[in-house]
Scaffold this active site. Structure first.
Site, short mmCIF file in Angstrom:
data_model
loop_
_atom_site.label_atom_id
_atom_site.label_comp_id
_atom_site.label_asym_id
_atom_site.label_seq_id
_atom_site.Cartn_x
_atom_site.Cartn_y
_atom_site.Cartn_z
N HIS A 1 47.82 36.97 45.45
CA HIS A 1 47.27 37.80 44.37
C HIS A 1 48.10 39.04 44.08
O HIS A 1 47.83 39.75 43.12
CB HIS A 1 45.83 38.21 44.71
CG HIS A 1 44.86 37.07 44.64
ND1 HIS A 1 44.04 36.86 43.56
CD2 HIS A 1 44.61 36.06 45.50
CE1 HIS A 1 43.31 35.77 43.76
NE2 HIS A 1 43.64 35.26 44.94
N ASP B 1 51.85 46.04 40.05
CA ASP B 1 50.54 45.37 40.12
C ASP B 1 50.77 43.87 39.94
O ASP B 1 51.48 43.47 39.01
CB ASP B 1 49.64 45.91 39.00
CG ASP B 1 48.16 45.87 39.35
OD1 ASP B 1 47.80 45.13 40.27
OD2 ASP B 1 47.38 46.59 38.69
P1 ADQ Z 1 42.97 44.72 42.10
O1 ADQ Z 1 44.10 45.55 42.64
O2 ADQ Z 1 41.63 45.10 42.58
O3 ADQ Z 1 43.23 43.16 42.34
P2 ADQ Z 1 42.58 44.30 39.12
O4 ADQ Z 1 43.23 43.02 38.78
O5 ADQ Z 1 42.76 45.33 38.07
O6 ADQ Z 1 43.09 44.93 40.46
O7 ADQ Z 1 41.02 44.04 39.31
C1 ADQ Z 1 40.15 45.11 39.47
C2 ADQ Z 1 38.73 44.67 39.11
O8 ADQ Z 1 37.84 45.68 39.54
C3 ADQ Z 1 38.54 44.49 37.61
O9 ADQ Z 1 37.75 43.36 37.38
C4 ADQ Z 1 37.81 45.78 37.18
O10 ADQ Z 1 36.88 45.60 36.14
C5 ADQ Z 1 37.07 46.17 38.44
N1 ADQ Z 1 36.98 47.64 38.53
C6 ADQ Z 1 37.99 48.53 38.59
N2 ADQ Z 1 37.51 49.79 38.65
C7 ADQ Z 1 36.17 49.69 38.63
C8 ADQ Z 1 35.10 50.64 38.69
N3 ADQ Z 1 35.29 51.96 38.82
N4 ADQ Z 1 33.86 50.16 38.66
C9 ADQ Z 1 33.61 48.84 38.56
N5 ADQ Z 1 34.57 47.90 38.51
C10 ADQ Z 1 35.83 48.32 38.55
C11 ADQ Z 1 44.23 42.37 42.98
C12 ADQ Z 1 45.68 42.61 42.53
C13 ADQ Z 1 45.79 42.50 41.01
C14 ADQ Z 1 45.27 41.11 40.57
C15 ADQ Z 1 43.91 40.81 41.17
C16 ADQ Z 1 43.49 39.35 40.95
O11 ADQ Z 1 46.12 43.89 42.97
O12 ADQ Z 1 47.12 42.68 40.59
O13 ADQ Z 1 45.14 41.10 39.15
O14 ADQ Z 1 43.90 41.01 42.59
O15 ADQ Z 1 44.47 38.48 41.44
#
Ligand code: ADQ
Length: 473
Positions: A165, A375
């Site tokens: 991921h 990311d």
């Molecule tokens: P993350 O680093 O967690 O995931 P991301 O892909 O942006 O990053 O997912 C974050 C999730 O958390 C999103 O669905 C978002 O809506 C939710 N979120 C963020 N802030 C929030 C808040 N304050 N309250 C509620 N919800 C919140 C890791 C990798 C990424 C990759 C994903 C999936 O680092 O690059 O995209 O896995 O593989």
């Protein structure tokens, strides 16, 4: 739309954590893309989910709403310290994110990582052996890089896939790990390895060529001296677009939008939504906002920046330090630029917010700032364009060129180099000036990309690959 599972093989999913949340003593399925995407598959073929839980003894065998058996791996606090707070969060995470902070190399953490992987292998083996038909094992992420090999030693014919991921780094970065051969050997015992982008996949293949003399890379396949073949593929992860579009249009979301509009008045809204992680570029973003306020006095009072940061990895020193730095910067900016009798220029929420409110913030944002330093993919960007396309079709996305999503959105996003704070400030100002037609056309094209590659397609592509490769090896 739902994902299809290849054949009728039961699915054994292995991840660091179980997909569970406990609210007022009641266990429920955690919300999240992976659970949503897998639900149709496991509804059809059934299966199991294996992962660590702090309350391993208390985890039920099943929970309502999730058609799979749950197997909790129990880890003592000392093991969690070395494996999770140490090796995965302070060694692999920063190294795989291009050394945004320096990784720590500690041999005792490595020993914990090996021990924990063996625990996982024991748990998976038990489920494999009890399965009436040969299952597919699908392993998630960098916490379990050694697991394919430990499973292969016990079950030579097992179908094993793994998905990473986070990014896979360039060979010269990966080569800094004293355990580079073991980690690659661990991964290469799978039948299929999935990455978000071709760039990460190519980094992996170049690393294999550099580090393992007994491996030959032919196209997307790696052959080992023992005759085993592995396929490395790019499968971008995504979101459930229909679900997000529905959420965006729900009347509960309308009510939240109205309340937020009242709060912010006629000011433009710039928004950041991230886990509070140093890879997400929150500090650089805040510095760009400060520069805007400092150097463009005519913008003062005309916009507000909202940063929503979900707490993350509080047990790790670098994350505690980041929180202090971010809160200091927010305080400094508000201290410098708040006019008596007026609202602050930066709103900072350090908490997880529910999905309705999240969709409301997306609907309100004139400019969504997704500016990670590195990311793997970034789902926030996909959620934002989906929500806007389902409602007013408006909004601008500023997107870092150093995330997987940037490869999919190309120049429909306003691409930024998040390390260039002055450049970022200029892009933010420019984003506020884009014409409505331009904004709408870009949102529509990006939303189409997400619709064409939603999370169900990702699951289907991954499972098909594990099935095909194993079937034809
Ligand atoms: P993350 O680093 O967690 O995931 P991301 O892909 O942006 O990053 O997912 C974050 C999730 O958390 C999103 O669905 C978002 O809506 C939710 N979120 C963020 N802030 C929030 C808040 N304050 N309250 C509620 N919800 C919140 C890791 C990798 C990424 C990759 C994903 C999936 O680092 O690059 O995209 O896995 O593989």
């Amino acid at each position: 739309m739902g994902a299809t599972a290849p054949g009728d093989a039961p699915l054994i999913l292995v991840a660091n954590r179980l997909p569970l949340a406990r609210q007022q003593g009641v266990w429920r399925p955690a919300s999240g893309g992976l659970v949503t995407a897998l639900t149709p598959v496991i509804e059809r073929v059934g299966g199991a989910w294996i992962g660590w839980d702090e309350d391993a003894q208390g985890v039920p065998a099943r929970v309502e709403g999730l058609n799979c058996d749950l197997h909790a791996v129990d880890l003592e606090p000392e093991l969690v310290e070395g494996y999770y707070h140490g090796f995965t969060n302070r060694t692999l995470w920063p190294l795989f994110h291009d050394l945004v902070v320096q990784p720590v190399i500690d041999r005792s953490w490595w020993r914990s990582y090996v021990t924990v992987t063996t625990r996982f292998a024991d748990a998976v083996s038990e489920v494999v052996e009890a399965s009436p038909t040969p299952p597919i094992v699908w392993i998630q992420d960098y916490h379990l890089l050694l697991l394919p090999q430990l499973l292969r030693e016990r079950h030579p014919d097992l179908r094993i896939g793994m998905f990473l991921h986070i990014p896979f780094p360039a060979p010269e970065l990966f080569a800094r790990l004293p355990w580079r051969e073991s980690l690659l050997g661990g991964m290469l015992a799978a039948d299929s390895l999935g990455f978000h982008t071709e760039q990460y996949r190519d980094n992996f293949l170049r690393t294999v060529q550099r580090v393992l003399p007994d491996a030959t890379v032919l196209g997307d396949r790696v052959m080992r001296d023992d005759g085993r073949r592995v396929r490395a593929l790019a499968h971008p992860i995504s979101i459930d677009t229909e679900d997000f579009a529905e959420l965006a249009r729900a009347s509960a979301t309308d009510a939240e939008v109205a309340a937020l509009r009242e709060q912010f008045g006629d000011r433009k809204v710039l928004l950041g939504v991230d886990r509070l992680d140093y890879t997400k570029g929150i500090r650089h973003r805040l510095q760009a906002i400060e520069l805007l306020l400092e150097q463009r006095p005519h913008l003062r009072g005309r916009f507000v920046f909202v940063q929503i940061a979900v707490p993350s990895r509080d047990d790790v020193e670098e994350y505690r330090r980041l929180r202090t730095q971010v809160e200091t910067e927010v305080g400094r900016i508000n201290g410098r630029f708040t006019e008596p009798g007026h609202d602050v220029p930066v709103h900072y929420l350090h908490r997880a917010i529910d999905r309705t409110r999240l969709a409301a913030y997306y609907r309100l944002a004139d400019v969504m700032c997704v500016t990670p330093l590195k990311d793997g993919m970034n789902l926030v960007a996909k959620e934002f364009v989906t929500v806007r396309d389902a409602t007013d079709g408006d909004g601008v996305l500023i997107l870092s060129e150093f995330c997987g999503t940037a490869y999919e959105f190309g120049h429909d996003a306003v691409r930024c180099n998040p390390f260039d704070v002055e450049g970022l400030a200029t892009l933010m100002e420019g984003a506020l000036e884009l014409t409505p037609d331009d904004r709408r056309a870009r949102i529509a094209r990006m939303a189409q990309v997400v619709r064409d590659h939603d999370v169900f397609r990702w699951v289907t592509d991954e499972l098909d690959a594990i099935w095909d490769v194993a079937g034809t090896a």
